[in-house]
Write a protein that holds these residues in place. Structure first.
Motif, mmCIF file in Angstrom:
data_model
loop_
_atom_site.group_PDB
_atom_site.id
_atom_site.type_symbol
_atom_site.label_atom_id
_atom_site.label_comp_id
_atom_site.label_asym_id
_atom_site.label_seq_id
_atom_site.Cartn_x
_atom_site.Cartn_y
_atom_site.Cartn_z
ATOM 1 N N GLY A 40 33.193 26.737 40.141
ATOM 2 C CA GLY A 40 32.223 27.604 40.800
ATOM 3 C C GLY A 40 32.728 29.014 41.062
ATOM 4 N N ILE A 41 33.932 29.338 40.568
ATOM 5 C CA ILE A 41 34.482 30.681 40.757
ATOM 6 C C ILE A 41 33.580 31.687 40.046
ATOM 7 N N ASP A 42 33.204 32.728 40.745
ATOM 8 C CA ASP A 42 32.339 33.761 40.182
ATOM 9 C C ASP A 42 33.205 34.771 39.433
ATOM 10 N N VAL A 43 33.633 34.376 38.234
ATOM 11 C CA VAL A 43 34.563 35.194 37.453
ATOM 12 C C VAL A 43 33.971 36.568 37.170
ATOM 13 N N ARG A 44 32.717 36.624 36.789
ATOM 14 C CA ARG A 44 32.093 37.917 36.470
ATOM 15 C C ARG A 44 32.110 38.845 37.691
ATOM 16 N N ALA A 45 31.713 38.332 38.845
ATOM 17 C CA ALA A 45 31.695 39.163 40.056
ATOM 18 C C ALA A 45 33.111 39.559 40.473
ATOM 19 N N LEU A 46 34.073 38.644 40.355
ATOM 20 C CA LEU A 46 35.452 38.969 40.740
ATOM 21 C C LEU A 46 36.056 40.035 39.839
ATOM 22 N N VAL A 70 43.124 50.488 52.318
ATOM 23 C CA VAL A 70 41.801 49.885 52.403
ATOM 24 C C VAL A 70 41.852 48.783 53.455
ATOM 25 N N ASP A 71 40.722 48.437 53.991
ATOM 26 C CA ASP A 71 40.609 47.351 54.967
ATOM 27 C C ASP A 71 40.495 46.043 54.191
ATOM 28 N N ALA A 72 41.524 45.218 54.273
ATOM 29 C CA ALA A 72 41.574 43.992 53.475
ATOM 30 C C ALA A 72 40.410 43.057 53.773
ATOM 31 N N ALA A 73 40.045 42.911 55.026
ATOM 32 C CA ALA A 73 38.942 42.013 55.369
ATOM 33 C C ALA A 73 37.612 42.571 54.874
ATOM 34 N N ALA A 74 37.406 43.870 55.023
ATOM 35 C CA ALA A 74 36.149 44.485 54.586
ATOM 36 C C ALA A 74 36.011 44.450 53.068
ATOM 37 N N GLU A 75 37.123 44.484 52.361
ATOM 38 C CA GLU A 75 37.107 44.486 50.891
ATOM 39 C C GLU A 75 37.227 43.099 50.286
ATOM 40 N N ALA A 76 37.349 42.066 51.109
ATOM 41 C CA ALA A 76 37.546 40.702 50.601
ATOM 42 C C ALA A 76 36.403 40.292 49.682
ATOM 43 N N PRO A 77 36.744 39.802 48.494
ATOM 44 C CA PRO A 77 35.702 39.374 47.566
ATOM 45 C C PRO A 77 35.182 37.981 47.911
ATOM 46 N N ARG A 78 34.032 37.656 47.404
ATOM 47 C CA ARG A 78 33.516 36.280 47.454
ATOM 48 C C ARG A 78 34.061 35.591 46.208
ATOM 49 N N LEU A 79 34.711 34.459 46.383
ATOM 50 C CA LEU A 79 35.329 33.764 45.261
ATOM 51 C C LEU A 79 34.350 32.913 44.469
ATOM 52 N N LEU A 80 33.358 32.356 45.153
ATOM 53 C CA LEU A 80 32.459 31.404 44.498
ATOM 54 C C LEU A 80 31.097 32.014 44.216
ATOM 55 N N ARG A 81 30.465 31.507 43.178
ATOM 56 C CA ARG A 81 29.104 31.915 42.859
ATOM 57 C C ARG A 81 28.198 31.472 44.003
ATOM 58 N N PRO A 82 27.111 32.193 44.235
ATOM 59 C CA PRO A 82 26.173 31.761 45.271
ATOM 60 C C PRO A 82 25.724 30.314 45.032
ATOM 61 N N GLY A 83 25.617 29.563 46.110
ATOM 62 C CA GLY A 83 25.213 28.169 46.004
ATOM 63 C C GLY A 83 26.366 27.185 45.871
ATOM 64 N N HIS A 84 27.583 27.669 45.677
ATOM 65 C CA HIS A 84 28.767 26.808 45.607
ATOM 66 C C HIS A 84 29.521 26.940 46.929
ATOM 67 N N SER A 85 30.086 25.831 47.360
ATOM 68 C CA SER A 85 30.877 25.895 48.596
ATOM 69 C C SER A 85 32.142 25.104 48.468
#
Length: 160
Positions: A123-129, A145-160
């Motif tokens: 479920g890793i959102d490779v394209r978005a990452l 940069v602010d590490a928390a503010a810049e943190a990416p989402r690792l998973l595609r929407p709908g995956h947990s």
């Protein structure tokens, strides 16, 4: 009390026992630091991603990198590039948050390249990452940069 130049674990391997801050920078002995990630933890991929996302969201990408490092060292050989690339993304964000824009950009781009050959494992959102990493590498400069503010989402929407 004097300290050895290198701290050692019970097996005699070098381990830096100095406390660290949230970005993994060593602090002076005796100062309170952020609890270190245990090394060598074998996790299922979903657990790796949950723990890494928690750490990224908390502004602790250095610690997320250690979680990914465990995955690449304990996982199947055909996934080494995936987990190593994920670790490079996290440590790239670490460097950017520490003010090292050149090293941060280099690692973000290296990590993006390394994971780009994968579709969406676990479920890793490779394209978005990869887009996130390239965009951040383009816009970081000498300012941190602010590490928390810049943190990416690792998973595609709908995956947990």
């Amino acid at each position: 009390m004097t300290r050895n130049r290198r701290d050692r674990d019970i097996e005699g391997r070098a381990r830096n026992a100095r406390p660290r801050d949230g970005l993994g920078r060593p602090l002076p002995y005796g100062e309170a630091g952020v609890e270190r990630q245990p090394e060598g933890v074998v996790r299922a991929p979903a657990e790796t991603l949950r723990e890494a996302q928690r750490l990224l969201d908390a502004g602790m990408p250095f610690h997320a990198h250690e979680v990914f490092e465990d995955a690449w060292k304990s996982g199947p050989a055909d996934e080494e590039a995936l987990w190593r690339g994920m670790a490079q993304l996290a440590v790239g964000l670490t460097h950017a948050a520490r003010g090292n824009s050149t090293g941060g950009a280099r690692l973000l781009l290296r990590g993006a390249e390394r994971i780009s050959g994968y579709e969406a494992p676990y479920g890793i959102d490779v394209r978005a990452l990869t887009s996130w990493a390239r965009e951040l590498a383009e816009r970081i400069d000498a300012a941190t940069v602010d590490a928390a503010a810049e943190a990416p989402r690792l998973l595609r929407p709908g995956h947990s």
